[in-house]
Design a protein around this motif. Structure first.
Motif, PDB file in Angstrom:
ATOM      1  N   GLU A 156       0.833  -1.208   0.000  1.00 19.27           N
ATOM      2  CA  GLU A 156       0.000   0.000   0.000  1.00 19.27           C
ATOM      3  C   GLU A 156       0.862   1.250   0.000  1.00 19.27           C
ATOM      4  OE1 GLU A 156      -1.082  -1.252   3.657  1.00 19.27           O
ATOM      5  OE2 GLU A 156      -2.341  -2.871   2.901  1.00 19.27           O
TER       6      GLU A 156
ATOM      7  N   ILE B  42       2.859   7.011   3.700  1.00 15.68           N
ATOM      8  CA  ILE B  42       3.597   8.267   3.605  1.00 15.68           C
ATOM      9  C   ILE B  42       4.610   8.150   2.475  1.00 15.68           C
ATOM     10  CG2 ILE B  42       5.051   9.917   4.873  1.00 15.68           C
ATOM     11  CD1 ILE B  42       2.175   9.445   5.963  1.00 15.68           C
TER      12      ILE B  42
ATOM     13  N   ARG C 144      -6.799  -5.145  -0.022  1.00 12.33           N
ATOM     14  CA  ARG C 144      -6.420  -4.411   1.187  1.00 12.33           C
ATOM     15  C   ARG C 144      -6.796  -2.964   0.992  1.00 12.33           C
ATOM     16  NH1 ARG C 144      -0.654  -6.771   2.879  1.00 12.33           N
ATOM     17  NH2 ARG C 144      -1.114  -8.926   2.488  1.00 12.33           N
TER      18      ARG C 144
ATOM     19  N   HIS D  29      -8.997   0.352   2.465  1.00 14.03           N
ATOM     20  CA  HIS D  29      -9.859   0.919   3.496  1.00 14.03           C
ATOM     21  C   HIS D  29      -9.469   2.322   3.900  1.00 14.03           C
ATOM     22  CE1 HIS D  29     -12.741   1.224   6.581  1.00 14.03           C
ATOM     23  NE2 HIS D  29     -11.851   1.519   7.478  1.00 14.03           N
ATOM     24  N   ARG D  30     -10.359   2.919   4.606  1.00 10.17           N
ATOM     25  CA  ARG D  30     -10.159   4.061   5.484  1.00 10.17           C
ATOM     26  C   ARG D  30     -10.112   5.404   4.759  1.00 10.17           C
ATOM     27  NH1 ARG D  30     -11.580   6.819   9.349  1.00 10.17           N
ATOM     28  NH2 ARG D  30     -10.032   8.312   9.934  1.00 10.17           N
ATOM     29  N   GLY D  31     -11.087   6.170   5.026  1.00 12.99           N
ATOM     30  CA  GLY D  31     -11.086   7.524   4.521  1.00 12.99           C
ATOM     31  C   GLY D  31     -10.877   8.475   5.631  1.00 12.99           C
TER      32      GLY D  31
ATOM     33  N   ALA E 259       3.349  11.243   8.988  1.00 15.35           N
ATOM     34  CA  ALA E 259       3.299   9.956   9.714  1.00 15.35           C
ATOM     35  C   ALA E 259       2.380  10.058  10.934  1.00 15.35           C
ATOM     36  CB  ALA E 259       4.708   9.549  10.142  1.00 15.35           C
TER      37      ALA E 259
ATOM     38  N   GLN F  99      -1.172   9.821   9.838  1.00 17.01           N
ATOM     39  CA  GLN F  99      -1.470   8.422   9.510  1.00 17.01           C
ATOM     40  C   GLN F  99      -1.688   7.602  10.780  1.00 17.01           C
ATOM     41  OE1 GLN F  99       0.725   5.703   6.436  1.00 17.01           O
ATOM     42  NE2 GLN F  99       1.791   5.543   8.374  1.00 17.01           N
TER      43      GLN F  99
ATOM     44  N   ALA G 188      -5.114   8.144  12.128  1.00 16.90           N
ATOM     45  CA  ALA G 188      -6.100   7.400  11.327  1.00 16.90           C
ATOM     46  C   ALA G 188      -6.052   5.911  11.659  1.00 16.90           C
ATOM     47  CB  ALA G 188      -5.837   7.633   9.841  1.00 16.90           C
TER      48      ALA G 188
ATOM     49  N   GLN H 281      -7.698   5.209  14.863  1.00 17.10           N
ATOM     50  CA  GLN H 281      -9.148   5.342  14.711  1.00 17.10           C
ATOM     51  C   GLN H 281      -9.733   4.041  14.156  1.00 17.10           C
ATOM     52  OE1 GLN H 281     -10.541   8.035  15.901  1.00 17.10           O
ATOM     53  NE2 GLN H 281     -12.615   7.289  15.506  1.00 17.10           N
ATOM     54  N   VAL H 282      -9.019   3.466  13.184  1.00 13.81           N
ATOM     55  CA  VAL H 282      -9.464   2.175  12.644  1.00 13.81           C
ATOM     56  C   VAL H 282      -9.514   1.125  13.746  1.00 13.81           C
ATOM     57  CG1 VAL H 282      -8.773   0.251  11.135  1.00 13.81           C
ATOM     58  CG2 VAL H 282      -8.710   2.593  10.273  1.00 13.81           C
TER      59      VAL H 282
ATOM     60  N   GLN I 204      -6.973  12.326   2.279  1.00 11.81           N
ATOM     61  CA  GLN I 204      -8.407  11.994   2.189  1.00 11.81           C
ATOM     62  C   GLN I 204      -8.646  10.528   2.510  1.00 11.81           C
ATOM     63  OE1 GLN I 204      -9.666  13.315  -1.688  1.00 11.81           O
ATOM     64  NE2 GLN I 204     -10.428  15.245  -0.836  1.00 11.81           N
ATOM     65  N   LYS I 205      -7.623   9.719   2.236  1.00 11.53           N
ATOM     66  CA  LYS I 205      -7.812   8.285   2.429  1.00 11.53           C
ATOM     67  C   LYS I 205      -6.491   7.641   2.858  1.00 11.53           C
ATOM     68  CE  LYS I 205      -8.946   4.141  -0.220  1.00 11.53           C
ATOM     69  NZ  LYS I 205      -9.170   3.617  -1.568  1.00 11.53           N
ATOM     70  N   TYR I 206      -6.573   6.791   3.855  1.00  9.63           N
ATOM     71  CA  TYR I 206      -5.416   5.985   4.257  1.00  9.63           C
ATOM     72  C   TYR I 206      -5.767   4.516   4.004  1.00  9.63           C
ATOM     73  CZ  TYR I 206      -3.616  10.142   6.549  1.00  9.63           C
ATOM     74  OH  TYR I 206      -3.144  11.405   6.799  1.00  9.63           O
ATOM     75  N   THR I 207      -4.821   3.812   3.449  1.00  8.37           N
ATOM     76  CA  THR I 207      -5.081   2.407   3.141  1.00  8.37           C
ATOM     77  C   THR I 207      -4.350   1.525   4.141  1.00  8.37           C
ATOM     78  OG1 THR I 207      -5.200   3.018   0.825  1.00  8.37           O
ATOM     79  CG2 THR I 207      -5.024   0.674   1.317  1.00  8.37           C
ATOM     80  N   PHE I 208      -5.116   0.780   4.892  1.00  7.45           N
ATOM     81  CA  PHE I 208      -4.540  -0.128   5.891  1.00  7.45           C
ATOM     82  C   PHE I 208      -5.029  -1.549   5.608  1.00  7.45           C
ATOM     83  CE2 PHE I 208      -5.086   3.886   8.495  1.00  7.45           C
ATOM     84  CZ  PHE I 208      -3.752   4.236   8.456  1.00  7.45           C
ATOM     85  N   PRO I 209      -4.278  -2.537   6.060  1.00  9.00           N
ATOM     86  CA  PRO I 209      -4.668  -3.937   5.790  1.00  9.00           C
ATOM     87  C   PRO I 209      -5.781  -4.404   6.717  1.00  9.00           C
ATOM     88  CG  PRO I 209      -2.648  -3.893   7.059  1.00  9.00           C
ATOM     89  CD  PRO I 209      -3.009  -2.460   6.790  1.00  9.00           C
ATOM     90  N   THR I 210      -6.920  -3.771   6.613  1.00  9.77           N
ATOM     91  CA  THR I 210      -8.013  -4.060   7.548  1.00  9.77           C
ATOM     92  C   THR I 210      -8.539  -5.490   7.407  1.00  9.77           C
ATOM     93  OG1 THR I 210      -9.472  -3.034   5.936  1.00  9.77           O
ATOM     94  CG2 THR I 210      -8.827  -1.697   7.803  1.00  9.77           C
ATOM     95  N   ASP I 211      -8.361  -6.075   6.225  1.00 12.50           N
ATOM     96  CA  ASP I 211      -8.832  -7.457   6.048  1.00 12.50           C
ATOM     97  C   ASP I 211      -8.029  -8.435   6.883  1.00 12.50           C
ATOM     98  OD1 ASP I 211      -6.683  -6.793   4.324  1.00 12.50           O
ATOM     99  OD2 ASP I 211      -7.016  -8.638   3.201  1.00 12.50           O
TER     100      ASP I 211
ATOM    101  N   PHE J 288      -0.532  -4.634  14.501  1.00  9.73           N
ATOM    102  CA  PHE J 288      -0.510  -3.606  13.454  1.00  9.73           C
ATOM    103  C   PHE J 288      -0.052  -2.266  14.053  1.00  9.73           C
ATOM    104  CE2 PHE J 288      -3.195  -0.284  11.275  1.00  9.73           C
ATOM    105  CZ  PHE J 288      -2.387  -0.168  10.165  1.00  9.73           C
TER     106      PHE J 288
ATOM    107  N   LEU K 284       3.486   0.027  13.404  1.00 11.11           N
ATOM    108  CA  LEU K 284       3.543   1.456  13.056  1.00 11.11           C
ATOM    109  C   LEU K 284       4.380   2.223  14.079  1.00 11.11           C
ATOM    110  CD1 LEU K 284      -0.109   2.266  11.891  1.00 11.11           C
ATOM    111  CD2 LEU K 284       1.930   1.992  10.462  1.00 11.11           C
TER     112      LEU K 284
END
Lengths: 146, 195
Positions: free
Chosen positions: A53, A56, A142, A144-146, B65, B68, B71, B74-75, B120-127, B138, B142
């Motif tokens: 993904e 940063i 993979r 997600h997240r806005g 960072a 991020q 965010a 928050q997830v 606007q969007k952060y991509t994390f391996p939520t699956d 996780f 970080l």
């Protein structure tokens, strides 16, 4: 020998090691990297990077052999966009030794990885992160997240 | 939402007020050091616009960072996978990152830079987050990365006040990492040095 001598000796050694690292970085690395150890070194990069993904920093799947500044959807620094670099063992070794010196203006504002063995290891790990590899499933879901 | 419930819990609120009260004292010391950056640079005739620009770039990378990390927590907080005590910890750590953001934004602005915005969007391996341990692992990853990033940034600063302030944040991130490792049942401090 007092504490100041010890301290001076320590910093002299550290300086020499840094210099050796910098010199070595300009040579093709002759150190054989170990990908498994490299995975551990890569853990240090994970505040900013991921294999799969963009964070940063840009994602790293397929980085070896890729032109710098070429991951779709990632907002690179102007310096990286302009850089005519193709990431190879040699260029990664040089960049990781001192990113800000190798590419002034890079957003990877980080003192680098001074240890040549650790650089070789993490590069070995990145070499394994080919787009079709298990670490980089092409169909990775993979999102997600806005 | 579980997070809202927790924030409305009087016991949690009292604990948080106490925490904020204590950390405010610490933060003010860091804030002084951070915000001293501009005066320090002004007093240093060797400080060039290039060196200030370099420092702003480092601060902005740190700010990105930190956004991020907020965010990501928050997830975790909204995942419904965390026990109440662990959720409280996550919210507390997220609060630290918010404080880091606040001071970084102020400092970057003071130095004449433009703070990077929240994406606007952060991509994390939520699956891959199936249970509490996954979320903790996780977050620990970080935080470990943040420790390394700040460690790599500290010697890169031209302004030593900024380096000191970044080292202060590094210490906070290291405590987060150790606490998360402890929560995972791992050795919280696996070695004498961080890298």
């Amino acid at each position: 020998m007092n504490i100041h001598d010890v301290s001076r000796g320590f910093f002299a050694c550290a300086f020499l090691l840094q210099c050796c690292g910098a010199i070595a970085a300009n040579q093709p690395s002759e150190i054989k990297g170990d990908a498994k150890s490299g995975e551990q070194v890569y853990a240090r990069c994970m505040a900013c990077h991921s294999l799969t993904e963009n964070r940063i920093g840009p994602k790293h799947c397929g980085v070896v052999g890729r032109r710098a500044g070429a991951v779709p959807g990632f907002d690179y620094s102007p310096a990286m966009r302009r850089a005519k670099i193709v990431w190879s063992e040699k260029t990664l070794n040089q960049f990781l030794a001192d990113p800000m010196k190798y590419l002034p203006g890079t957003a990877m504002v980080f003192a680098g990885v001074p240890d040549p063995k650790e650089r070789a290891d993490v590069i070995a790990w990145l070499k394994e992160a080919r787009p079709e590899s298990a670490a980089c499933p092409a169909n990775a879901k993979r999102r997600h997240r806005g | 939402m579980q997070l809202i419930k927790l924030l409305n819990d009087p016991l949690f609120a009292a604990g948080r007020r106490a925490f904020i009260g204590k950390s405010g004292v610490l933060l003010s010391a860091t804030a002084v050091a951070l915000l001293a950056g501009r005066d320090g640079l002004a007093a240093d005739s060797k400080a060039s616009s290039t060196s200030v620009g370099d420092d702003v770039r480092i601060l902005n990378t740190a700010l990105g960072a930190e956004h991020q990390a907020i965010a990501a927590y928050q997830v975790g907080a909204e995942s419904n996978l965390l026990e109440k005590s662990v959720l409280a910890l996550a919210v507390q750590f997220q609060g630290h990152h918010k404080e880091h953001v606040e001071i970084l934004v102020k400092t970057i602005t003071q130095l004449g830079g433009k703070p990077v915005a929240v994406l606007q969007k952060y991509t994390f391996p939520t699956d891959k987050l199936k249970n509490q341990a996954d979320v903790l692992r996780f977050a620990a990853g970080l935080e470990q990365g943040a420790v390394s990033a700040y460690l790599g940034a500290v010697p890169a600063f031209h302004n030593r006040d900024l380096a000191k302030a970044a080292a202060s944040i590094l210490g906070d991130e290291a405590m987060h990492w150790a606490t998360l490792r402890q929560a995972l049942g791992e050795n919280p401090v696996p070695s004498a040095f961080v890298s």
